[in-house]
Scaffold this motif. Structure first.
Motif, mmCIF file in Angstrom:
data_model
loop_
_atom_site.group_PDB
_atom_site.id
_atom_site.type_symbol
_atom_site.label_atom_id
_atom_site.label_comp_id
_atom_site.label_asym_id
_atom_site.label_seq_id
_atom_site.Cartn_x
_atom_site.Cartn_y
_atom_site.Cartn_z
ATOM 1 N N THR A 115 27.686 25.477 43.526
ATOM 2 C CA THR A 115 28.155 24.322 44.271
ATOM 3 C C THR A 115 29.540 23.788 45.053
ATOM 4 O O THR A 115 29.368 23.838 46.511
ATOM 5 N N ASP A 129 29.458 23.135 54.202
ATOM 6 C CA ASP A 129 29.313 23.317 53.131
ATOM 7 C C ASP A 129 27.742 23.746 53.558
ATOM 8 O O ASP A 129 26.260 23.006 53.687
ATOM 9 N N PHE A 131 25.501 25.409 50.357
ATOM 10 C CA PHE A 131 24.875 25.033 49.234
ATOM 11 C C PHE A 131 24.601 24.002 48.615
ATOM 12 O O PHE A 131 24.235 23.097 47.432
ATOM 13 N N GLY A 133 27.222 21.345 48.488
ATOM 14 C CA GLY A 133 27.876 21.399 47.611
ATOM 15 C C GLY A 133 28.584 18.960 47.797
ATOM 16 O O GLY A 133 29.002 18.679 45.763
ATOM 17 N N VAL A 145 25.259 27.947 42.571
ATOM 18 C CA VAL A 145 25.361 28.425 43.422
ATOM 19 C C VAL A 145 23.698 29.335 43.732
ATOM 20 O O VAL A 145 23.591 30.486 42.285
#
Ligand code: ATP
Ligand code: MG
Length: 473
Positions: A115, A129, A131, A133, A145
């Motif tokens: 991520t 962004d 996921f 991160g 991910v």
């Protein structure tokens, strides 16, 4: 969240957008910028196809055109611009059969490993962004991910990359990701030695090489560096030591480069010439030092025996270890210089210097001047990974040896045949036939000069050589 993009990166992104495409900085550079670190390189991801990128910029290089990567050259600096892509089905846990371009940024981000490496940024759209991160960076977490199991099935190198990033950033590996590592570690067998070497190097040079313990606990080292597992299983009952061979090894890797701040005893040697600082070593040498510490005691397990004194001893582990180090480094396809130096350092790491100028000259002759400074650092790190009660005397004698070494070096005293004031040709001029004898005499003269450097003069050496010849008649 705003990131200061370098001017040229901003220019490339803007040019692509001007032509109707999307473009973002992506991956490691975004992660490092958020962390306040200077990124090593800036990667750009775009909806433009490689051919379209090539039309927009004056000078480009087809770096990996099949995978969508074109390098845009701006004033001798290259920037990799890669088309949004989806990786096709993976073969043998290492590479996709085919890649497919896409116009969708989210799909490109989804194929990335963690991520924290799956964020994109440009000045107009800000941070993308999808996921989480940013949150994972905030919390200090390495998380795949999507499904970690699937991601490691696709490309098993990611297993090792997870450990490497956790070592570079001091992050923890998230639970699911960690479980998947344990489950899938055997896939690392399918990964090339070169790719593994790159990750191991980064792990060793990181601020947290102790994450090697995680590689051990998850079973990774058993697959890629089984020698380490054997070291972990070997205790050392000896007053010099307080750790198993494996833990001592990691403490040594940690100590390399920190030998001065770690030892308060160093304070008292301020009047002596200070040893070279780690940061003064070139990065190639840093790697040589780290690998030496990793492998210096690799054959202690096989050499261990309990002596009559009730303590464990490891006679001969240096020579045997040098051979094993060579095998390990060959297996990982290291270059010859690194291999040669690490092997020699492993061989000499326990050498007991005799602390006289002549003793030191002989040591330099045997060991080789080119690795002496490295050897002092190896020895210090080794000591600092041993029982602290034994540090002081050992560290003092290393510094004394080092001081002697620098004196010899500065006076340019002869320490090898090359520096001898006469050579084979001179002996032939004295009437000797070419052959083995010449070498024997030169070596005898060298022994003389190592003992008494003032003899290293042409006339003196010719006199001595003539005397040898006469004595032999
Ligand atoms: P470094 O600081 O080591 O360069 P990095 O994150 O930039 O770290 P690279 O290997 O340069 O790592 O890769 C650039 C980006 O490409 C990564 O941030 C990640 O998004 C993606 N990537 C690289 N290798 C993989 C992989 N094996 N699987 C999935 N994504 C990857
Ligand atoms: Mg990178």
């Amino acid at each position: 969240m705003k990131i200061q993009l370098p001017q040229k990166v901003d220019y490339i992104i803007n040019q692509l957008m001007k032509h109707g495409f999307e473009a973002y900085a992506v991956g490691g550079c975004v992660r490092d910028s958020i962390l306040g670190k200077e990124p090593e390189d800036w990667d750009i991801t775009t909806s433009a196809k490689p051919e379209e990128v090539k039309k927009i910029f004056y000078r480009t290089i087809d770096t990996g055109i099949l995978h969508g990567t074109v390098t845009v050259m701006l004033e001798k600096e290259g920037y990799e611009v890669t088309t949004y892509r989806i990786d096709g089905e993976y073969e043998d846990n290492r590479h996709p059969k085919a890649v497919e371009f896409t116009a969708n940024l989210a799909e490109d981000l989804r194929r990335r490993d963690f991520t924290i490496n799956a964020m994109a940024y440009n000045g107009k759209g800000g941070m993308v962004d999808i996921f989480g991160g940013l949150k994972d960076i905030e919390d200090g977490i390495i998380r795949c991910v999507g499904s970690a199991r699937d991601r490691f099935d696709e490309d098993a190198l990611r297993i090792l990359r997870a450990i490497r990033f956790s070592a570079q950033l001091g992050f923890e590996i998230e639970k699911e990701t960690l479980e998947a590592i344990k489950e899938k570690k055997e896939h690392l067998k399918n990964i090339s030695a070169e790719r593994i070497r790159v990750e191991l190097n980064k792990l060793l040079l990181s601020d947290h090489p102790e994450k090697l313990f995680i590689a051990y606990e998850t079973g990774i080292t058993k697959v890629i560096l089984p020698e380490f597992d054997i070291m972990m299983a070997t205790g050392q009952y000896n007053h010099h030591h307080i750790y198993s061979v494996g833990v001592h090894t990691v403490k040594g890797i940690e100590a390399v480069g920190k030998t001065k701040d770690k030892s308060s005893a160093m304070e008292q040697w301020k009047e002596l010439r200070l040893p070279r600082q780690f940061h003064e070593f070139q990065s190639k040498d840093k790697l040589i030092l780290k690998w030496t510490l990793l492998l210096h005691d690799v054959e202690k397990p096989s050499c261990k025996f309990r002596g009559k004194d009730g303590e464990d001893h490891f006679y001969g582990h240096q020579e045997k270890g040098a051979q094993t180090a060579k095998n390990v480094l060959r297996r990982l396809k290291f270059d010859n210089e690194t291999l040669d130096k690490v092997v020699r350092l492993v061989q000499w790491h326990d050498y007991d210097f005799s602390l006289t100028p002549a003793g030191m000259r002989k040591a330099i002759n045997k060991i080789g001047e080119d690795i002496m400074e490295l050897l002092f650092e190896v020895k210090r790190a080794d000591v600092l990974a041993q029982n602290p009660d034994t540090w002081e005397d050992k560290l003092t004698s290393i510094t004394k040896a080092e001081t002697l070494f620098y004196e010899i070096h500065e006076k340019k005293e002869c320490i090898n045949l090359k520096m001898l004031a006469i050579n084979g040709q001179d002996l032939i001029s004295l009437g000797l036939q070419p052959g083995k004898k010449i070498g024997d005499i030169l070596n005898k003269l060298l022994d003389c000069v190592l003992e008494k450097p003032e003899y290293n003069e042409r006339k003196t050496l010719i006199d001595i050589a003539q005397k040898y010849l006469k004595d032999e008649c």
